[in-house]
Design a protein around this motif. Structure first.
Motif, PDB file in Angstrom:
ATOM      1  N   PHE A 157      43.864  40.081  21.268  1.00  0.00           N
ATOM      2  CA  PHE A 157      43.554  39.319  22.484  1.00  0.00           C
ATOM      3  C   PHE A 157      42.849  40.239  23.472  1.00  0.00           C
ATOM      4  O   PHE A 157      42.879  41.463  23.342  1.00  0.00           O
ATOM      5  N   ARG A 158      42.210  39.622  24.434  1.00  0.00           N
ATOM      6  CA  ARG A 158      41.650  40.342  25.575  1.00  0.00           C
ATOM      7  C   ARG A 158      42.195  39.713  26.849  1.00  0.00           C
ATOM      8  O   ARG A 158      42.492  38.521  26.892  1.00  0.00           O
ATOM      9  N   LEU A 159      42.291  40.534  27.883  1.00  0.00           N
ATOM     10  CA  LEU A 159      42.705  40.065  29.194  1.00  0.00           C
ATOM     11  C   LEU A 159      41.494  40.179  30.117  1.00  0.00           C
ATOM     12  O   LEU A 159      40.955  41.270  30.297  1.00  0.00           O
ATOM     13  N   ARG A 160      41.063  39.042  30.649  1.00  0.00           N
ATOM     14  CA  ARG A 160      39.943  39.060  31.593  1.00  0.00           C
ATOM     15  C   ARG A 160      40.489  38.924  33.012  1.00  0.00           C
ATOM     16  O   ARG A 160      41.165  37.944  33.330  1.00  0.00           O
ATOM     17  N   VAL A 161      40.213  39.903  33.844  1.00  0.00           N
ATOM     18  CA  VAL A 161      40.694  39.879  35.225  1.00  0.00           C
ATOM     19  C   VAL A 161      39.774  38.994  36.056  1.00  0.00           C
ATOM     20  O   VAL A 161      38.561  39.195  36.091  1.00  0.00           O
ATOM     21  N   PHE A 162      40.371  38.009  36.733  1.00  0.00           N
ATOM     22  CA  PHE A 162      39.610  37.171  37.659  1.00  0.00           C
ATOM     23  C   PHE A 162      39.664  37.744  39.070  1.00  0.00           C
ATOM     24  O   PHE A 162      38.654  37.846  39.755  1.00  0.00           O
ATOM     25  N   THR A 163      40.860  38.098  39.523  1.00  0.00           N
ATOM     26  CA  THR A 163      40.991  38.650  40.870  1.00  0.00           C
ATOM     27  C   THR A 163      42.330  39.353  41.000  1.00  0.00           C
ATOM     28  O   THR A 163      43.197  39.230  40.142  1.00  0.00           O
ATOM     29  N   VAL A 164      42.470  40.104  42.071  1.00  0.00           N
ATOM     30  CA  VAL A 164      43.724  40.774  42.409  1.00  0.00           C
ATOM     31  C   VAL A 164      44.036  40.437  43.859  1.00  0.00           C
ATOM     32  O   VAL A 164      43.144  40.492  44.713  1.00  0.00           O
ATOM     33  N   SER A 165      45.281  40.075  44.153  1.00  0.00           N
ATOM     34  CA  SER A 165      45.650  39.729  45.520  1.00  0.00           C
ATOM     35  C   SER A 165      46.238  40.940  46.228  1.00  0.00           C
ATOM     36  O   SER A 165      46.661  41.906  45.597  1.00  0.00           O
ATOM     37  N   ARG A 166      46.302  40.853  47.549  1.00  0.00           N
ATOM     38  CA  ARG A 166      46.753  41.995  48.352  1.00  0.00           C
ATOM     39  C   ARG A 166      48.234  42.281  48.186  1.00  0.00           C
ATOM     40  O   ARG A 166      48.683  43.387  48.438  1.00  0.00           O
ATOM     41  N   ALA A 167      49.060  41.257  47.801  1.00  0.00           N
ATOM     42  CA  ALA A 167      50.511  41.446  47.752  1.00  0.00           C
ATOM     43  C   ALA A 167      51.128  40.397  46.856  1.00  0.00           C
ATOM     44  O   ALA A 167      50.534  39.351  46.587  1.00  0.00           O
ATOM     45  N   ALA A 168      52.346  40.669  46.380  1.00  0.00           N
ATOM     46  CA  ALA A 168      53.090  39.673  45.623  1.00  0.00           C
ATOM     47  C   ALA A 168      53.293  38.449  46.513  1.00  0.00           C
ATOM     48  O   ALA A 168      53.586  38.565  47.697  1.00  0.00           O
ATOM     49  N   GLY A 169      53.113  37.281  45.934  1.00  0.00           N
ATOM     50  CA  GLY A 169      53.267  36.040  46.682  1.00  0.00           C
ATOM     51  C   GLY A 169      51.986  35.509  47.273  1.00  0.00           C
ATOM     52  O   GLY A 169      51.939  34.347  47.699  1.00  0.00           O
ATOM     53  N   SER A 170      50.916  36.293  47.316  1.00  0.00           N
ATOM     54  CA  SER A 170      49.676  35.824  47.944  1.00  0.00           C
ATOM     55  C   SER A 170      49.112  34.601  47.226  1.00  0.00           C
ATOM     56  O   SER A 170      48.747  33.615  47.867  1.00  0.00           O
ATOM     57  N   MET A 171      49.028  34.663  45.897  1.00  0.00           N
ATOM     58  CA  MET A 171      48.488  33.533  45.143  1.00  0.00           C
ATOM     59  C   MET A 171      49.564  32.523  44.771  1.00  0.00           C
ATOM     60  O   MET A 171      49.297  31.326  44.680  1.00  0.00           O
ATOM     61  N   THR A 172      50.786  32.985  44.534  1.00  0.00           N
ATOM     62  CA  THR A 172      51.832  32.088  44.044  1.00  0.00           C
ATOM     63  C   THR A 172      52.605  31.406  45.166  1.00  0.00           C
ATOM     64  O   THR A 172      53.234  30.368  44.945  1.00  0.00           O
ATOM     65  N   GLY A 173      52.570  31.950  46.378  1.00  0.00           N
ATOM     66  CA  GLY A 173      53.432  31.462  47.455  1.00  0.00           C
ATOM     67  C   GLY A 173      53.315  29.982  47.718  1.00  0.00           C
ATOM     68  O   GLY A 173      54.317  29.287  47.911  1.00  0.00           O
ATOM     69  N   ARG A 174      52.080  29.463  47.739  1.00  0.00           N
ATOM     70  CA  ARG A 174      51.912  28.059  48.103  1.00  0.00           C
ATOM     71  C   ARG A 174      52.458  27.101  47.054  1.00  0.00           C
ATOM     72  O   ARG A 174      52.518  25.892  47.275  1.00  0.00           O
ATOM     73  N   PHE A 175      52.891  27.645  45.893  1.00  0.00           N
ATOM     74  CA  PHE A 175      53.469  26.791  44.852  1.00  0.00           C
ATOM     75  C   PHE A 175      54.972  27.004  44.689  1.00  0.00           C
ATOM     76  O   PHE A 175      55.585  26.426  43.805  1.00  0.00           O
ATOM     77  N   TRP A 176      55.568  27.824  45.546  1.00  0.00           N
ATOM     78  CA  TRP A 176      56.994  28.097  45.401  1.00  0.00           C
ATOM     79  C   TRP A 176      57.826  26.826  45.508  1.00  0.00           C
ATOM     80  O   TRP A 176      58.868  26.706  44.874  1.00  0.00           O
ATOM     81  N   HIS A 177      57.386  25.871  46.321  1.00  0.00           N
ATOM     82  CA  HIS A 177      58.166  24.640  46.471  1.00  0.00           C
ATOM     83  C   HIS A 177      58.155  23.807  45.189  1.00  0.00           C
ATOM     84  O   HIS A 177      59.028  22.959  44.993  1.00  0.00           O
ATOM     85  N   LEU A 178      57.183  24.059  44.301  1.00  0.00           N
ATOM     86  CA  LEU A 178      57.140  23.343  43.017  1.00  0.00           C
ATOM     87  C   LEU A 178      57.976  24.026  41.954  1.00  0.00           C
ATOM     88  O   LEU A 178      58.356  23.390  40.962  1.00  0.00           O
ATOM     89  N   LEU A 179      58.224  25.310  42.131  1.00  0.00           N
ATOM     90  CA  LEU A 179      58.859  26.119  41.082  1.00  0.00           C
ATOM     91  C   LEU A 179      60.126  26.755  41.643  1.00  0.00           C
ATOM     92  O   LEU A 179      60.103  27.879  42.134  1.00  0.00           O
ATOM     93  N   PRO A 180      61.247  26.045  41.577  1.00  0.00           N
ATOM     94  CA  PRO A 180      62.475  26.557  42.205  1.00  0.00           C
ATOM     95  C   PRO A 180      62.847  27.961  41.766  1.00  0.00           C
ATOM     96  O   PRO A 180      63.373  28.740  42.550  1.00  0.00           O
ATOM     97  N   GLY A 181      62.553  28.313  40.525  1.00  0.00           N
ATOM     98  CA  GLY A 181      62.906  29.647  40.059  1.00  0.00           C
ATOM     99  C   GLY A 181      61.977  30.727  40.552  1.00  0.00           C
ATOM    100  O   GLY A 181      62.249  31.913  40.413  1.00  0.00           O
TER     101      GLY A 181
END
Length: 637
Positions: free
Chosen positions: A366-390
């Motif tokens: 397999f290969r891993l293609r990097v699209f982007t890197v965020s400044r901190a944990a939660g930057s990209m995932t935070g707005r979906f936390w309400h959908l993913l209780p875990g």
């Protein structure tokens, strides 16, 4: 496309205006040909997005948790969950109408926006985008600023005005309060803080019903199970480590370094100065350069720039679309940029796993293609936390984020809560509270245990690096801002919120997607591979001035386009990039060529940026579904 029920429903939720226009055209109420063409091209863009883009938006794509397993496992069901929230623009209009009616506001609480600043006899408060309102500091406004420092009932505030200004007509006093609410100098409890995921929950019943009759495009939680072997996650760590070493600003940006030097010169090291004093342009330093401006100033050519220009130029001459970065090359580029000796404490990397089958992934093919890197944990995932209780909501996840490392080993992590600077992107900052303490900026919020405001904070400097502290206790703080809003745009984030999010990490490597520096101006840059990762894909710049003008037919325009492709080695399948959005195109198809031409015609710069697209079978392991994997990572040391 409109005969496809699933597609039509997705469009109707994402763009009701386009849906109405297409329905009208198909019903025979055809407007001018130019409008029909625009509607057709917009529908075509959505059709491509519907099948080939993984960015979550409405019913086009959704989110699910991924797991670590011994072997690759992929399962998709059909019990997806759509979670709707009010449309921010419609909600803002409804609340503004309510706030303008003094009779309905009696029992609503209001407080002064803590982003408001007094300077030279005027009060300044951020407005939509990067602009601000400015009001004269009249006696009536001064009374409001004093009386509403803490939340107060609207009726009680109106009574205070009536007592102090009995000769002023009641409708003038009501009009003043309506104006202060309109310009956001006053914040009402009708606008709940950003830690309230669904803002309709805080509204009176009548207003709540109106808000929920105008939903935004929903968020979609997928009925899916995706497990990937540890080798994939290890490769994500490897890619993130390489990008950290290759950061253009290993010790922070020039603007933040200059700001830290100015702070040390003015106040000295170890002195902790109130945040509001430091950031005041008259009493203190103001904000760093670039805050409030979209463009960055020119910078001098560096040794890193020269090395990358040589690397890209050599690849172009040798007609190579990619370059494999050895450890020695990374070491040379890292040394050229200047090693900092500090590691960013945490970040998120967004990647695509490219492999033809689950069996291929399991054997390491397999290969891993990097699209982007965020400044901190939660930057990209935070707005979906309400959908993913875990992942975000709930005690378990809160403990996980509370355990993230900090730049200063003794600092406490707190959550930053603020409203977006532009109403349409309000949903991007609405995130459940996952940390015990938070800093509230520009919101209506009561004082409570664990809640801090800008007036509670101070800034210090030690060893050339700035830090944030709670003024009353001396506790050092580092703030987690779980939003994907790009702070550099400046028109979506209040400048003070950006300052608080960046200040503690300003002296660490600024890790983003790979930055070519001065080489970005070249018409071509190659892909950079490291081990099994594609750190950045090959990229071409197409300039509109090199192609025929508006009068040319599509066939006349396509001829020079394909000649340019032949000269530059541009493949058939590309990604048309605009900011952080990418639209897959197949330049063998006339419709896709037409979309490229329309993009160039609308571009303010007259330039189209094209990236090499993934191979046709890249998503084979996940059943052909377009996907992105967002991996939160923390530093080991």
């Amino acid at each position: 496309m409109w005969a496809d029920d699933t597609f039509r429903k997705a469009i109707s939720l994402a763009s009701p205006d386009l849906a109405r226009q297409v329905t009208s055209i198909l019903d025979g109420h055809a407007p001018k040909v130019r409008r029909v063409r625009r509607a057709a091209l917009a529908t075509a863009r959505y059709a491509i997005r519907h099948t080939r883009r993984s960015t979550p938006f409405g019913l086009f794509a959704g989110v699910a948790l991924t797991e670590v397993g011994d072997m690759t496992e992929v399962r998709f069901g059909d019990r997806h969950q759509a979670v709707a929230r009010p449309d921010p623009v419609a909600l803002d209009a409804a609340i503004s109408g309510w706030e303008a009616d003094g009779g309905r506001m009696d029992d609503v609480e209001v407080c002064v926006n803590n982003l408001a600043k007094q300077r030279s006899g005027r009060v300044h408060v951020p407005a939509e985008g990067a602009s601000e309102f400015s009001l004269a500091l009249t006696p009536a406004v001064a009374l409001v600023l004093d009386a509403a420092r803490l939340p107060i009932r609207y009726a009680a505030l109106a009574d205070r005005l009536a007592v102090e200004f009995p000769d002023t007509a009641a409708h003038h006093r009501t009009g003043l309060l309506a104006q202060l609410l309109q310009v956001r100098l006053l914040r009402s409890s009708l606008r709940p803080p950003a830690t309230v995921v669904d803002p309709a929950d805080a509204l009176p019943p009548a207003l709540r019903d109106e808000a929920r009759n105008n939903p935004a495009a929903p968020d979609l939680r997928l009925d899916a199970t995706v497990r990937l072997p540890k080798a994939v996650w290890t490769e994500a760590e490897t890619a993130a480590t390489a990008l950290t070493r290759l950061a253009m600003h290993p010790a922070g940006t020039r603007e933040w370094r200059h700001y830290a030097e100015r702070f040390a010169d003015r106040y000295g090291e170890g002195v902790e100065v109130p945040l509001e004093t430091v950031t005041d342009p008259e009493q203190g330093l103001g904000l760093p350069e670039g805050f409030g401006h979209v463009s960055a100033p020119p910078r001098a050519m560096t040794r890193r720039d020269r090395l990358l220009l040589e690397l890209a130029g050599t690849a172009a001459v040798e007609r190579r679309r990619s370059v494999v970065l050895s450890d020695a090359m990374i070491e040379e580029l890292e040394t050229a940029a200047g090693k900092s000796g500090v590691t960013p404490p945490h970040l998120e990397v967004c990647v695509q796993v490219q492999s033809g089958s689950t069996h291929a992934v399991d054997r390491g093919d397999f290969r891993l293609r990097v699209f982007t890197v965020s400044r901190a944990a939660g930057s990209m995932t935070g707005r979906f936390w309400h959908l993913l209780p875990g992942a975000g909501a709930g005690a378990g996840a809160g403990a996980a984020y509370g355990d993230l490392p900090t730049v200063d080993p003794g600092a406490e992590l707190a959550q930053l809560s603020f409203h977006a600077g532009r109403v349409p992107v309000d949903v991007l900052t609405r995130v459940p509270q996952v940390l015990p303490r938070l800093v509230s900026v520009g919101e209506f919020r009561h004082r409570a245990r664990g809640v801090l405001f800008p007036s509670d904070l101070a800034v210090g400097c030690r060893g050339g690096r700035l830090y944030l502290t709670e003024a009353a206790t001396g506790t050092r703080l580092e703030l987690l801002a779980p939003t994907a809003i790009n702070f550099l745009w400046n028109n979506c984030t209040p400048p003070l919120a950006r300052f608080l999010a960046e200040v503690s990490r300003a002296g660490t490597p600024q890790v983003t997607w790979f930055d070519w520096g001065a080489a970005w101006t070249l018409p071509f840059t190659p892909a950079l591979h490291h081990r099994r990762s594609i750190l950045v894909a090959a990229r071409w710049k197409l300039r509109g001035r090199d192609l025929p003008g508006r009068a040319a037919t599509l066939e006349e325009w396509a001829g020079p386009l394909h000649a340019w492709r032949a000269r530059f080695g541009v493949p058939d399948r590309v990604l048309l990039a605009e900011d952080d959005q990418q639209l897959p195109l197949d330049l063998r198809q006339s419709l896709h060529v037409d979309l490229l031409r329309a993009h160039l015609a609308a571009s303010r710069t007259g330039v189209a940026v094209l990236y090499d697209a993934p191979p046709p079978d890249a998503d084979g392991w996940i059943g052909g579904r377009a996907h992105s994997l967002v991996v939160p990572l923390k530093a080991r040391s």
